[in-house]
Design a protein around this motif. Structure first.
Motif, mmCIF file in Angstrom:
data_model
loop_
_atom_site.group_PDB
_atom_site.id
_atom_site.type_symbol
_atom_site.label_atom_id
_atom_site.label_comp_id
_atom_site.label_asym_id
_atom_site.label_seq_id
_atom_site.Cartn_x
_atom_site.Cartn_y
_atom_site.Cartn_z
ATOM 1 N N ARG A 167 1.653 13.019 -0.787
ATOM 2 C CA ARG A 167 0.921 12.603 0.417
ATOM 3 C C ARG A 167 1.303 11.169 0.769
ATOM 4 N NH1 ARG A 167 -5.561 11.205 0.491
ATOM 5 N NH2 ARG A 167 -5.543 9.974 2.406
ATOM 6 N N LEU A 168 1.631 10.933 2.022
ATOM 7 C CA LEU A 168 1.924 9.586 2.486
ATOM 8 C C LEU A 168 0.626 8.787 2.573
ATOM 9 C CD1 LEU A 168 3.897 7.477 3.646
ATOM 10 C CD2 LEU A 168 3.459 8.468 5.912
ATOM 11 N N ILE A 169 0.601 7.642 1.888
ATOM 12 C CA ILE A 169 -0.588 6.796 1.861
ATOM 13 C C ILE A 169 -0.204 5.404 2.328
ATOM 14 C CG2 ILE A 169 -2.464 5.897 0.441
ATOM 15 C CD1 ILE A 169 -1.803 8.111 -1.600
ATOM 16 N N ASN A 170 -0.883 4.891 3.345
ATOM 17 C CA ASN A 170 -0.504 3.567 3.830
ATOM 18 C C ASN A 170 -1.010 2.470 2.900
ATOM 19 O OD1 ASN A 170 -3.127 2.482 4.778
ATOM 20 N ND2 ASN A 170 -2.998 4.057 6.348
ATOM 21 N N LYS A 171 -0.399 1.300 3.014
ATOM 22 C CA LYS A 171 -0.679 0.208 2.088
ATOM 23 C C LYS A 171 -2.131 -0.251 2.185
ATOM 24 C CE LYS A 171 2.566 -2.882 1.629
ATOM 25 N NZ LYS A 171 3.412 -4.113 1.809
ATOM 26 N N THR A 172 -2.687 -0.235 3.390
ATOM 27 C CA THR A 172 -4.078 -0.660 3.553
ATOM 28 C C THR A 172 -5.030 0.285 2.824
ATOM 29 O OG1 THR A 172 -3.585 -1.648 5.706
ATOM 30 C CG2 THR A 172 -5.891 -1.147 5.231
ATOM 31 N N ALA A 173 -4.763 1.601 2.911
ATOM 32 C CA ALA A 173 -5.603 2.575 2.214
ATOM 33 C C ALA A 173 -5.519 2.389 0.711
ATOM 34 C CB ALA A 173 -5.186 3.990 2.597
ATOM 35 N N GLN A 213 7.815 6.385 -3.810
ATOM 36 C CA GLN A 213 8.815 6.012 -2.820
ATOM 37 C C GLN A 213 8.170 5.304 -1.636
ATOM 38 O OE1 GLN A 213 11.287 9.314 -1.679
ATOM 39 N NE2 GLN A 213 11.981 9.696 -3.773
ATOM 40 N N ALA A 214 8.826 4.252 -1.178
ATOM 41 C CA ALA A 214 8.353 3.514 -0.003
ATOM 42 C C ALA A 214 8.886 4.183 1.249
ATOM 43 C CB ALA A 214 8.816 2.065 -0.072
ATOM 44 N N ILE A 215 8.007 4.441 2.189
ATOM 45 C CA ILE A 215 8.396 4.989 3.487
ATOM 46 C C ILE A 215 8.307 3.831 4.472
ATOM 47 C CG2 ILE A 215 8.014 6.790 5.192
ATOM 48 C CD1 ILE A 215 8.614 7.806 2.340
ATOM 49 N N TYR A 216 9.436 3.331 4.895
ATOM 50 C CA TYR A 216 9.494 2.069 5.641
ATOM 51 C C TYR A 216 8.543 2.061 6.832
ATOM 52 C CZ TYR A 216 11.286 -1.958 8.158
ATOM 53 O OH TYR A 216 11.400 -3.160 8.816
ATOM 54 N N MET A 218 5.483 2.572 6.943
ATOM 55 C CA MET A 218 4.377 3.534 6.925
ATOM 56 C C MET A 218 3.527 3.439 5.653
ATOM 57 S SD MET A 218 6.306 6.832 8.613
ATOM 58 C CE MET A 218 4.776 7.751 8.841
ATOM 59 N N GLY A 219 4.164 3.447 4.488
ATOM 60 C CA GLY A 219 3.402 3.389 3.251
ATOM 61 C C GLY A 219 4.181 3.904 2.075
ATOM 62 N N TYR A 220 3.492 4.596 1.174
ATOM 63 C CA TYR A 220 4.105 5.064 -0.069
ATOM 64 C C TYR A 220 3.741 6.522 -0.322
ATOM 65 C CZ TYR A 220 4.713 0.071 -0.996
ATOM 66 O OH TYR A 220 5.066 -1.260 -0.911
ATOM 67 N N LYS A 221 4.578 7.175 -1.136
ATOM 68 C CA LYS A 221 4.340 8.566 -1.470
ATOM 69 C C LYS A 221 4.795 8.825 -2.905
ATOM 70 C CE LYS A 221 5.643 11.708 1.516
ATOM 71 N NZ LYS A 221 6.477 12.673 2.295
ATOM 72 N N LEU A 222 4.007 9.558 -3.671
ATOM 73 C CA LEU A 222 4.434 9.982 -5.006
ATOM 74 C C LEU A 222 5.248 11.254 -4.841
ATOM 75 C CD1 LEU A 222 4.187 9.428 -8.101
ATOM 76 C CD2 LEU A 222 2.361 11.157 -8.107
ATOM 77 N N VAL A 223 6.541 11.153 -5.080
ATOM 78 C CA VAL A 223 7.460 12.284 -4.918
ATOM 79 C C VAL A 223 7.766 12.857 -6.295
ATOM 80 C CG1 VAL A 223 9.741 12.994 -4.129
ATOM 81 C CG2 VAL A 223 8.454 11.255 -2.855
ATOM 82 N N LEU A 224 7.544 14.163 -6.458
ATOM 83 C CA LEU A 224 7.746 14.818 -7.735
ATOM 84 C C LEU A 224 9.195 15.258 -7.896
ATOM 85 C CD1 LEU A 224 4.517 17.026 -7.819
ATOM 86 C CD2 LEU A 224 4.805 14.635 -8.486
ATOM 87 N N SER A 225 9.711 15.103 -9.120
ATOM 88 C CA SER A 225 11.088 15.484 -9.404
ATOM 89 C C SER A 225 11.206 17.009 -9.557
ATOM 90 C CB SER A 225 11.555 14.820 -10.692
ATOM 91 O OG SER A 225 11.444 13.406 -10.588
#
Length: 225
Positions: A167-173, A213-216, A218-225
């Motif tokens: 899930r994409l989560i923004n830095k403020t959240a 992973q940083a989504i420029y 927008m925020g961050y996301k935990l990406v599973l391998s």
């Protein structure tokens, strides 16, 4: 983990907040119906504690609002009203538990843990994502069965990512979840970046089958391998 306490009695509110914070919870509070509804609609929590008798409205109506919003937080009603009709109404509306005042704080802690366990990780005492396992009761983490040393904020960030994989989560959240009402301590969110940077390195070095992973822009996301 983060808790919202909606309770109008100041003394009780402060005692509950202090004891939960001593257990490493992030605790936000509201003292009336309107402020409680605002926080519920604006932020995410792991558990919400709601008193029935509130200035400006009824706690059962807050439970209705929570469910109408599609919120999935664990929900516990705390009330001086011991009437069976109120208990049945609260549970029928979707509350996970009902605790009658006065109660022992140790019992409240146990019920919060049980409600979160049922709601967020299917009754288990751990949360597993690939080879990463979190044990919320003692705030420990293992990767490939080896302990991973994290500071408090790193653990809180990882917990939030793990219960929201992909899930994409923004830095403020992220900052609001980890710091709560003390979000200004994040120093314009730069501290969030440094904590995530350190956490990513620890995960990579330990061979975690997931990456933050940083989504420029927008925020961050935990990406599973």
């Amino acid at each position: 983990m983060k808790i919202l306490l909606i309770e109008d009695e100041k003394g009780l509110r402060e005692v509950i907040q202090q004891t939960l914070e001593s257990e490493k919870y992030i605790v936000e509070t509201a003292s009336d119906f309107r402020s409680g509804l605002y926080k519920i609609g604006s932020y995410d929590y792991d558990c919400i504690l709601v008193d029935i008798m509130l200035p400006g409205g009824n706690g059962l109506d807050l439970v209705r609002e929570i469910k109408a919003m599609g919120k999935t937080e664990a929900l516990i009603i705390i009330s001086a009203k011991d009437a069976i009709d109120d208990k049945v109404a609260g549970l029928d509306l979707g509350a996970d538990d009902y605790l009658t005042k006065p109660f022992h704080l140790a019992e409240l802690h146990a019920r919060i843990k049980a409600a979160i366990r049922r709601k967020s990780y299917n009754g288990s005492n751990n949360i597993a994502v690939n080879n990463i396992v979190l044990y919320p009761d003692d705030r420990s983490v293992t990767i490939n069965n080896s302990n991973l040393a994290l500071n408090r904020k790193e653990y809180d960030l990882l917990y939030y990512f793990v219960i929201n994989p992909e899930r994409l989560i923004n830095k403020t959240a992220l900052a609001e979840y980890v710091w709560g009402d003390n979000i200004d301590q994040a120093d314009n969110l730069d501290f969030v970046y440094s904590q995530i940077k350190n956490l990513r390195k620890k995960l990579r070095d330990a061979g975690a089958e997931a990456d933050i992973q940083a989504i420029y822009g927008m925020g961050y996301k935990l990406v599973l391998s």
